[in-house]
Design a protein around this motif. Sequence first.
Motif, PDB file in Angstrom:
ATOM      1  N   GLY A   1      -0.286   1.981   2.202  1.00 59.85           N
ATOM      2  CA  GLY A   1       0.443   1.286   4.026  1.00 59.85           C
ATOM      3  C   GLY A   1      -0.541   2.015   5.494  1.00 59.85           C
ATOM      4  N   PRO A   2       0.073   2.016   6.379  1.00 56.80           N
ATOM      5  CA  PRO A   2      -0.179   2.080   7.054  1.00 56.80           C
ATOM      6  C   PRO A   2      -0.058   3.824   7.611  1.00 56.80           C
ATOM      7  CG  PRO A   2       1.312   0.619   8.091  1.00 56.80           C
ATOM      8  CD  PRO A   2       1.242   0.509   6.584  1.00 56.80           C
TER       9      PRO A   2
ATOM     10  N   GLY B   1       4.018   4.815   2.319  1.00 58.13           N
ATOM     11  CA  GLY B   1       4.393   3.714   1.384  1.00 58.13           C
ATOM     12  C   GLY B   1       2.996   2.563   1.207  1.00 58.13           C
TER      13      GLY B   1
ATOM     14  N   VAL C   1       1.687  -1.610   1.222  1.00 53.47           N
ATOM     15  CA  VAL C   1       1.384  -2.571   1.276  1.00 53.47           C
ATOM     16  C   VAL C   1       1.169  -3.497  -0.160  1.00 53.47           C
ATOM     17  CG1 VAL C   1      -0.040  -4.769   2.750  1.00 53.47           C
ATOM     18  CG2 VAL C   1       0.718  -2.442   3.401  1.00 53.47           C
TER      19      VAL C   1
ATOM     20  N   GLU D   1       1.419 -10.664   2.554  1.00 53.60           N
ATOM     21  CA  GLU D   1       1.795  -8.983   2.966  1.00 53.60           C
ATOM     22  C   GLU D   1       3.186  -8.588   2.863  1.00 53.60           C
ATOM     23  OE1 GLU D   1      -1.853  -7.355   4.470  1.00 53.60           O
ATOM     24  OE2 GLU D   1      -2.831  -8.747   2.510  1.00 53.60           O
ATOM     25  N   GLU D   2       3.208  -7.825   2.238  1.00 48.93           N
ATOM     26  CA  GLU D   2       4.934  -6.874   2.332  1.00 48.93           C
ATOM     27  C   GLU D   2       4.669  -5.404   2.018  1.00 48.93           C
ATOM     28  OE1 GLU D   2       8.514  -7.520   2.635  1.00 48.93           O
ATOM     29  OE2 GLU D   2       7.549 -10.192   2.333  1.00 48.93           O
ATOM     30  N   TYR D   3       5.192  -4.692   3.375  1.00 53.57           N
ATOM     31  CA  TYR D   3       5.502  -3.021   3.099  1.00 53.57           C
ATOM     32  C   TYR D   3       6.393  -2.845   1.744  1.00 53.57           C
ATOM     33  CZ  TYR D   3       5.969   1.579   3.956  1.00 53.57           C
ATOM     34  OH  TYR D   3       6.182   2.821   4.291  1.00 53.57           O
TER      35      TYR D   3
ATOM     36  N   ASP E   1       7.980   1.332   0.358  1.00 53.68           N
ATOM     37  CA  ASP E   1       7.683   2.425   0.118  1.00 53.68           C
ATOM     38  C   ASP E   1       7.115   3.320  -1.920  1.00 53.68           C
ATOM     39  OD1 ASP E   1       8.483   3.927   2.384  1.00 53.68           O
ATOM     40  OD2 ASP E   1       9.987   2.340   2.278  1.00 53.68           O
TER      41      ASP E   1
END
Lengths: 522, 144
Positions: A388-389, A393, A395, A406-408, A410
Motif C-alpha cells: 500500500g501507499p 497495508g 492494495v 482496487e481495494e486497500y 491492512d
Amino acid sequence: MSGDAPLPQSASPRTEPGDLTPELVETDIWTDDMVARAGIPVVPVPFVTVGGGIGSFVTVDYLRIYGVPAQQIVVLTGLDVPWQSYEYLTRVSQIPRTERLRSDSQSRPDNIWGFPSYAVSEAFAAKNLKDFLWPLWNVFTEPILTNYYTPRAGQAFSGMEKEMNRIGYLQSVRKGQVRMVRRRAGGGYYTILTPPAGAAPTKRIAYQSQYVHIAIGYPGLRLLKDLQDYRLTYRDPTKVVNAYEPHEHVYDQLRIRPGKVVVRGGGIVASRVLQRLIDDRDKYHLQTEILQVFRTFYTGPHGKDIFNRRPGGHGWAYQGFNYPKSVWGGQLKEKMAKLEGEARAQAYEEMGGTNTPFRRNWLEQLKRGRSQGWYREMQGTFDNIRPGPNGAGVVVAMDTQHGRLEEYADFVIDCTGLEADIRESRVLADLLDHSGAGRNPKGRLDVNAQFEVIGTRSRPGRLYASGSSTLGGPFPGVDTFLGLQISAQEIADDLARVGFVKRMGPGRSIAQWWRWARNRPI
Amino acid sequence: MLPTLNGRLQSRILVTAILGGIWTLLITPVLPTGAPLGESYRTTFIILLTVIVLGVLWEFLYHFLQQFRWEKDWPSSWGLFTGINEGLLIWLLINVGGVPGVAHVPGWAYLIQFVTTWFLIWAAQNGPLRVPFIRWRFNGGRFL
Ligand SMILES: Cc1cc2nc3c(=O)[nH]c(=O)nc-3n(C[C@H](O)[C@H](O)[C@H](O)COP(=O)(O)OP(=O)(O)OC[C@H]3O[C@@H](n4cnc5c(N)ncnc54)[C@H](O)[C@@H]3O)c2cc1C
C-alpha cells in the motif's frame, strides 16, 4: 503440516550403508537381494499404514476390532498422536477445542459403530438439565428446526485418546518419515522409513509387508499464485496470510489499531475467520472493516432442477457438510459408485464446490455487519497484490463483475487452498512414477470401491489409500471422519476376502461393542 | 441411516417383522383388547402385517418426497412423525372394515400397540441397529 521434508538426493553412486542406492531408486520392483545389498535392515510385518493421522487410526481401529493383533500392524508416522495434524489445522483455522466441528453426530472416529452418537454421549456427560436436553433435542430436530448437531473439537480429541489407549495403538507406532513404497518381487511391498536422526543405526529401514495402507492427509498447502507472488516479490509474510497458517498476529494487530481486512473464499474456513473477526469486534468494541471476496457468488438457491436445488445467498452456498449428506450412506453414495470418468467428474462439480454450513449465528453477524456498513461481500478474482501507499497495508487489484477494482486492506486472509497436487507428496509422486498408480477424473490417486490403489497390486499383496488424496473416486466423502471409517471398513472387508482377517459379523460386532462400551482393552 | 429405496423396503420389512414381531409377542397379553389371548394375538399380528404391507406403499411416497431434498436425506424426526399418518390410516381402515380379519379393536389397545411398536422400531433404526449390522448404515438401510 503434511508433506515431506526435502531429503538430500543421493546423486553420487556411492552411498552410506543402509541408505537408498541408485539401483533401488531406479528399479520399480525390488528383489530382496537389492535391499540386502544396500544394507537396509528389513522388518517383516503383515500390515503397514503410512501417515498415522486420523485415517490410519480408524483403519487400525477397524482391524484391531475385526481381530488383527497389534503385533501384525505397523504405523509409520511423525506424529505423537493421531489427531495432532488435525488439531493443528483446526486450531489455526479458528476451531479451538471448545468450538464445534463440521461433521455429524454419528461421525465418531473413536467408535466404529457410531453408537451411541456424540450427541447422546454429550447429553449423558452433562452437568445440568439444559445441557442434557439440548444435544438430544438438536439431533432429533435437525436439520429442520435446528442446524445439524456437530460435536466440539475437544470431545472428538478426548474420545480418540481413550480409544487409542483401549486398542493399544501406540504399540504399533514407529516414528519417522516415509520416503517411498515399492512393489517387491515375490509379492507384497517394501515401505522405506527414514527414522529421526540418531534414532536408528541406519539412515533407512525397510518394512516388508503383504499389505500397505496410505493415509497421508493433505499433500500440502496450496498458496494461490497472486499470494505467492506477493510474498516472493515483497518478502512480507505478515499482511497476506493463508488461514491454514498461524495468523494470530492479524487479530492481535486489529485489537491495537482499527483496520480493514479482505477475506477471500466462501468455505467453512472463511465462515470461521469472519466469526473470529466479528466476535473480536464485538468483544473489544473494534472498528474492523471487512470485505469478503467470492470467486463464485451465489445470489440464491441454485442447481439444475427442482430435485437438485442447494440453498444459497449473499455469495454463499449452504450445505450441512462438504457434500450432501447422503453421499455417506444413502442415495448419492449409491449413485456415485456407478459413475465413471467424465460423468463422475461432472457429478462432483454439481455436489461439491465450495460451501459452508448454514448457521444462524453466522448469518446474524453478517446481517448486522451489512446493515451497519462494516461488512461487504462481492464477486471477484484477485489479479495482484502490492504494498500500500507508504508501506502501510496492501492494495488488492481485482477483476469483478463491475470491472477492475482496487481495494486497500491492512490484511488479506486467504481462506482457500488445502488442495495441492498429489505430486507435492514425495510418497505419492513415487507411487505414480514407479508403482503403477494413476490419477482419477479429479486428478488424485485412483482407487477402486475397496480403496485399493488401481494398478499397484503386487500379488498376493495389496496397496490401499484413503483420505483427501483419493478424492474423485467412486465414493466422494473420503476426507471426513465418517468417510475415513467407510474406507477403513471397505479395506477391512477386502482384507477379510483375501484371508488376512475374519470378516466381522453381528455376533463379534455386538461382543466388541460391549467391550468398547465398558472401555475394555482388546 | 440415510435410506435408498431398496434400503427403505428392506428395513421396513425386516425390522418391523422381526423386532415388531418380538414386541407384539410380548405386549399383546397386557393390551386391553377385551378378547381371549388367541384372538388378541390374531388381531395384533394382523395389524403388524398391515403396517408392513401398507408401509411398503408409504415408502414409495417417502422416497419420492426425499427427491426434493438437496441432501437426499430423511431427517430422523420425520421417521417418527410418519407414524401419525400411517397409524391414522390403519385405524381408519380397521373401522371401515378394510383390514381383513380385524373386525373390531378397542381404541386404547390399538393406540398402545401401534405407538409402542412404532417408537421401538424408530429408536432401533436410529442407533442400536448399527451395533450388530456395521454395514447397514453405509448401505442405505440394506441388509442384503
Ligand atoms: C480445518 C479442517 C477442519 C476439518 N473438520 C472436519 C470435521 O469437522 N469433520 C470431519 O469429518 N472432517 C473434517 N476435516 C477433514 C478430515 O477429517 C481431517 O482432515 C482428517 O484429519 C483427515 O485425516 P487423514 O488421516 O487423512 O490426514 P491427517 O490427520 O492430516 O494425517 C496424515 C498424516 O500423515 C503424515 N504424513 C504425510 N506424509 C508422510 C510421510 N511421507 N511419512 C510419514 N507421515 C506422513 C502427515 O504429516 C499427517 O500427520 C477437516 C479438515 C480440516 C483441514
